[in-house]
Scaffold this active site. Structure first.
Site, PDB file in Angstrom:
ATOM      1  N   PRO A  98       0.832  -1.215   0.000  1.00  0.00           N
ATOM      2  CA  PRO A  98       0.000   0.000   0.000  1.00  0.00           C
ATOM      3  C   PRO A  98       0.866   1.266   0.000  1.00  0.00           C
ATOM      4  O   PRO A  98       1.773   1.403   0.823  1.00  0.00           O
ATOM      5  CB  PRO A  98      -0.790  -0.116   1.305  1.00  0.00           C
ATOM      6  N   ILE A  99       0.566   2.149  -0.914  1.00  0.00           N
ATOM      7  CA  ILE A  99       1.297   3.420  -1.021  1.00  0.00           C
ATOM      8  C   ILE A  99       0.249   4.538  -1.007  1.00  0.00           C
ATOM      9  O   ILE A  99      -0.539   4.680  -1.946  1.00  0.00           O
ATOM     10  CB  ILE A  99       2.102   3.487  -2.342  1.00  0.00           C
ATOM     11  N   SER A 129      -4.323   1.345  -0.327  1.00  0.00           N
ATOM     12  CA  SER A 129      -4.223   2.134   0.898  1.00  0.00           C
ATOM     13  C   SER A 129      -5.550   2.820   1.231  1.00  0.00           C
ATOM     14  O   SER A 129      -6.339   3.146   0.341  1.00  0.00           O
ATOM     15  CB  SER A 129      -3.147   3.209   0.721  1.00  0.00           C
ATOM     16  N   GLN A 151      -5.887  -1.955   2.832  1.00  0.00           N
ATOM     17  CA  GLN A 151      -5.069  -1.557   3.986  1.00  0.00           C
ATOM     18  C   GLN A 151      -5.811  -0.519   4.797  1.00  0.00           C
ATOM     19  O   GLN A 151      -6.237   0.503   4.261  1.00  0.00           O
ATOM     20  CB  GLN A 151      -3.717  -1.006   3.495  1.00  0.00           C
ATOM     21  N   TYR A 153      -5.806   2.232   7.766  1.00  0.00           N
ATOM     22  CA  TYR A 153      -5.310   3.088   8.840  1.00  0.00           C
ATOM     23  C   TYR A 153      -6.498   3.246   9.762  1.00  0.00           C
ATOM     24  O   TYR A 153      -7.500   3.881   9.392  1.00  0.00           O
ATOM     25  CB  TYR A 153      -4.859   4.439   8.292  1.00  0.00           C
ATOM     26  N   HIS A 284       7.784  -0.349   7.174  1.00  0.00           N
ATOM     27  CA  HIS A 284       7.195   0.787   6.449  1.00  0.00           C
ATOM     28  C   HIS A 284       8.246   1.442   5.547  1.00  0.00           C
ATOM     29  O   HIS A 284       8.221   2.650   5.317  1.00  0.00           O
ATOM     30  CB  HIS A 284       6.637   1.811   7.455  1.00  0.00           C
ATOM     31  N   ASP A 315       7.510  -6.790   3.188  1.00  0.00           N
ATOM     32  CA  ASP A 315       8.002  -5.734   2.294  1.00  0.00           C
ATOM     33  C   ASP A 315       9.075  -4.942   3.003  1.00  0.00           C
ATOM     34  O   ASP A 315       9.352  -5.163   4.186  1.00  0.00           O
ATOM     35  CB  ASP A 315       6.882  -4.819   1.762  1.00  0.00           C
ATOM     36  N   SER A 316       9.672  -4.035   2.287  1.00  0.00           N
ATOM     37  CA  SER A 316      10.695  -3.075   2.729  1.00  0.00           C
ATOM     38  C   SER A 316      12.055  -3.427   2.126  1.00  0.00           C
ATOM     39  O   SER A 316      12.760  -4.302   2.634  1.00  0.00           O
ATOM     40  CB  SER A 316      10.802  -2.962   4.261  1.00  0.00           C
ATOM     41  N   ILE A 318      12.533  -4.212  -1.304  1.00  0.00           N
ATOM     42  CA  ILE A 318      12.498  -5.021  -2.535  1.00  0.00           C
ATOM     43  C   ILE A 318      12.761  -4.107  -3.731  1.00  0.00           C
ATOM     44  O   ILE A 318      12.016  -3.150  -3.979  1.00  0.00           O
ATOM     45  CB  ILE A 318      11.122  -5.715  -2.697  1.00  0.00           C
ATOM     46  N   ARG A 339       8.125   1.287  -3.406  1.00  0.00           N
ATOM     47  CA  ARG A 339       8.552   2.454  -4.190  1.00  0.00           C
ATOM     48  C   ARG A 339       8.769   2.162  -5.681  1.00  0.00           C
ATOM     49  O   ARG A 339       8.405   3.011  -6.517  1.00  0.00           O
ATOM     50  CB  ARG A 339       9.806   3.061  -3.557  1.00  0.00           C
TER      51      ARG A 339
HETATM   52  N1  FMN Z   1       2.032   1.668   4.168  1.00  0.00           N
HETATM   53  C1  FMN Z   1       0.758   1.563   4.576  1.00  0.00           C
HETATM   54  O1  FMN Z   1       0.445   0.622   5.302  1.00  0.00           O
HETATM   55  N2  FMN Z   1      -0.189   2.464   4.158  1.00  0.00           N
HETATM   56  C2  FMN Z   1       0.113   3.518   3.371  1.00  0.00           C
HETATM   57  O2  FMN Z   1      -0.753   4.299   3.014  1.00  0.00           O
HETATM   58  C3  FMN Z   1       1.452   3.685   2.987  1.00  0.00           C
HETATM   59  N3  FMN Z   1       1.824   4.749   2.253  1.00  0.00           N
HETATM   60  C4  FMN Z   1       3.104   4.844   1.782  1.00  0.00           C
HETATM   61  C5  FMN Z   1       3.465   5.919   0.974  1.00  0.00           C
HETATM   62  C6  FMN Z   1       4.731   5.972   0.417  1.00  0.00           C
HETATM   63  C7  FMN Z   1       5.104   7.105  -0.451  1.00  0.00           C
HETATM   64  C8  FMN Z   1       5.659   4.942   0.672  1.00  0.00           C
HETATM   65  C9  FMN Z   1       7.014   4.931   0.032  1.00  0.00           C
HETATM   66  C10 FMN Z   1       5.320   3.895   1.512  1.00  0.00           C
HETATM   67  C11 FMN Z   1       4.049   3.838   2.085  1.00  0.00           C
HETATM   68  N4  FMN Z   1       3.674   2.792   2.926  1.00  0.00           N
HETATM   69  C12 FMN Z   1       2.398   2.700   3.372  1.00  0.00           C
HETATM   70  C13 FMN Z   1       4.630   1.723   3.235  1.00  0.00           C
HETATM   71  C14 FMN Z   1       4.582   0.627   2.156  1.00  0.00           C
HETATM   72  O3  FMN Z   1       3.420  -0.123   2.251  1.00  0.00           O
HETATM   73  C15 FMN Z   1       5.779  -0.324   2.297  1.00  0.00           C
HETATM   74  O4  FMN Z   1       5.825  -0.798   3.610  1.00  0.00           O
HETATM   75  C16 FMN Z   1       7.088   0.365   1.927  1.00  0.00           C
HETATM   76  O5  FMN Z   1       6.927   1.096   0.738  1.00  0.00           O
HETATM   77  C17 FMN Z   1       8.203  -0.647   1.751  1.00  0.00           C
HETATM   78  O6  FMN Z   1       9.421   0.008   1.531  1.00  0.00           O
HETATM   79  P1  FMN Z   1      10.083   0.134   0.069  1.00  0.00           P
HETATM   80  O7  FMN Z   1       9.089   0.786  -0.823  1.00  0.00           O
HETATM   81  O8  FMN Z   1      11.281   0.994   0.292  1.00  0.00           O
HETATM   82  O9  FMN Z   1      10.425  -1.252  -0.365  1.00  0.00           O
END
Ligand code: FMN
Length: 388
Positions: A98-99, A129, A151, A153, A284, A315-316, A318, A339
């Site tokens: 989720p982003i 998200s 997802q 919040y 995150h 995640d985190s 990849i 990302r």
């Molecule tokens: N995680 C959530 O659970 N809800 C979100 O709305 C959410 N928004 C994000 C927005 C951005 C710009 C980014 C980069 C991440 C967000 N995340 C959110 C975290 C992502 O779900 C994920 O854990 C994270 O992008 C993983 O790191 P990586 O992208 O560096 O691999």
């Protein structure tokens, strides 16, 4: 049988006719292209992390100290990357994390729909998200037949929380992913230095502004008094969840509940004891807390504690298909990309995101082919070793 790795031949053969890929196939070049193309405020928000971004950087770098050992004389002409989640078979273990600013990553403001279209085109599930520019119902529709996760919040107002969850269930999502680490926003210097927090500017709040329970908290509709609506959103955004809330969360829905942000094996065990249907290992992407251990380094202990009782999502960090396979080898059942697909969206909309997903899968597939690993079960049995 077609394989994801066939993308490689398609690219080489197209080259014989003078056609080169419009988007790069590797993360470093993709990132550089996105940096040149994205508006600075959106780029900062997507690319930035907490503090000096040590944890964020470690998340990706740590994959480099895990290595795999190839096996030979194994017939890998057919590979099977299929995985399953809550009774549904998926063509691969990859999903889109989720982003929350996906909506504004594309210039038309409908990045959430574009992400869902990429999901529909590739069969890679989207975890949508709560923070979105398009309502969760429309995002789900755009996912087509591909399974999707919602997802959450968790809002402080229990009626709004219940309403969002019941909307997600009615819309046909397959599970609720409850994010645990974001009741307050982490210290993000890139955004702070330019005083920019997209939500406070009214972006990506559509799920709230279309929610009957949220609208009841307002004196006037959001379009008549946007500032008050945004203020109410800010005041009710993040509930601090404790183990005592698990019963309440479970009572909101028949859907499986996945807890996102679990990094300690004891938390994983407790979550399962409290009824969690899935464990989502993630820090995150280093956006919420700095100073933490890389997420991939925490995965093996959590997977060991889970002992196959529920699915482990990860995640985190990849950045490549190789990372996806390493995460499987270290205990993940499903692997989330974050990302990189945002950059794909920014550069090429739905097609750009689909391209990123296909490249990850092609690299993963070819790695399995070369390393003598025809299935994900074989990847897990082979494992990965720490090399430092
Ligand atoms: N995680 C959530 O659970 N809800 C979100 O709305 C959410 N928004 C994000 C927005 C951005 C710009 C980014 C980069 C991440 C967000 N995340 C959110 C975290 C992502 O779900 C994920 O854990 C994270 O992008 C993983 O790191 P990586 O992208 O560096 O691999």
């Amino acid at each position: 049988m077609p394989h994801y790795g066939d993308l490689q031949n398609a690219i080489y053969y197209a080259g014989l006719s003078g056609v080169q890929p419009t988007l790069p196939v590797d993360f470093a070049t993709l990132k550089a292209r996105a940096e040149a193309a994205m508006p600075p405020s959106v780029l900062n928000y997507v690319q930035g992390g907490c503090g000096d971004e040590w944890t964020q950087d470690r998340n990706a770098a740590a994959f480099r100290h895990w290595g795999m050992v190839p096996r030979m004389m194994v017939d890998c002409t057919a590979r099977d990357l299929s995985a399953s989640l809550f009774g549904r078979t998926l063509p691969s273990p990859l999903f889109m994390a989720p982003i929350g600013v996906t909506g504004i990553v594309t210039q038309d403001g409908h990045g959430d729909i574009a992400a869902a279209q990429a999901s529909a085109a590739t069969g890679v599930p989207l975890c949508a998200s709560t923070l979105a520019n398009d309502p969760l119902e429309e995002v789900k529709r755009a996912c087509g037949d591909t399974p999707a996760l919602f997802q959450l919040y968790t809002p402080r107002d229990p009626d709004v929380a219940a309403s969002l969850v019941s909307r997600a269930e009615a819309a046909g999502y397959d599970a609720i992913v409850v994010t645990l680490d974001t009741w307050v926003t982490g210290w993000r210097p890139r955004d702070l230095n330019v005083s920019n927090f997209p939500q406070l500017r009214g972006h990506v709040l559509t799920n709230y502004f279309t929610d009957p329970a949220f609208l009841k908290l307002l004196a006037k509709p959001p379009q008549d008094d946007p500032r008050a609506a945004i203020g109410t959103w800010g005041a009710t955004f993040g509930k601090v969840l404790t183990w005592d809330d698990m019963g309440w969360l479970k009572s909101l829905t028949r859907l499986p509940i996945v807890l996102k942000g679990i990094c300690h094996p004891d938390d994983a065990s407790r979550a399962i004891d409290c009824g969690a249907d899935g464990i989502y290992v993630s820090n995150h992407g280093g956006r919420q807390a700095n100073g933490g251990i890389a997420a991939i380094d925490m995965l093996p202990a959590v997977a060991e504690a889970v002992r196959g009782r529920v699915p482990v999502l990860f995640d985190s960090g990849i950045r490549s298909g190789t990372d996806v396979i390493k995460a499987i080898a270290l205990g993940a059942d499903l692997v989330g990309v974050g990302r990189p697909y945002s950059y794909g969206l920014a550069l090429g909309g739905a097609d750009g995101a689909a391209h990123v997903l296909r490249c990850l899968l092609a690299e993963a597939d070819l790695l399995m082919a070369v390393n003598g690993l025809p299935t994900l079960a074989a990847v897990r049995r082979a494992g990965a070793v720490r090399t430092d």
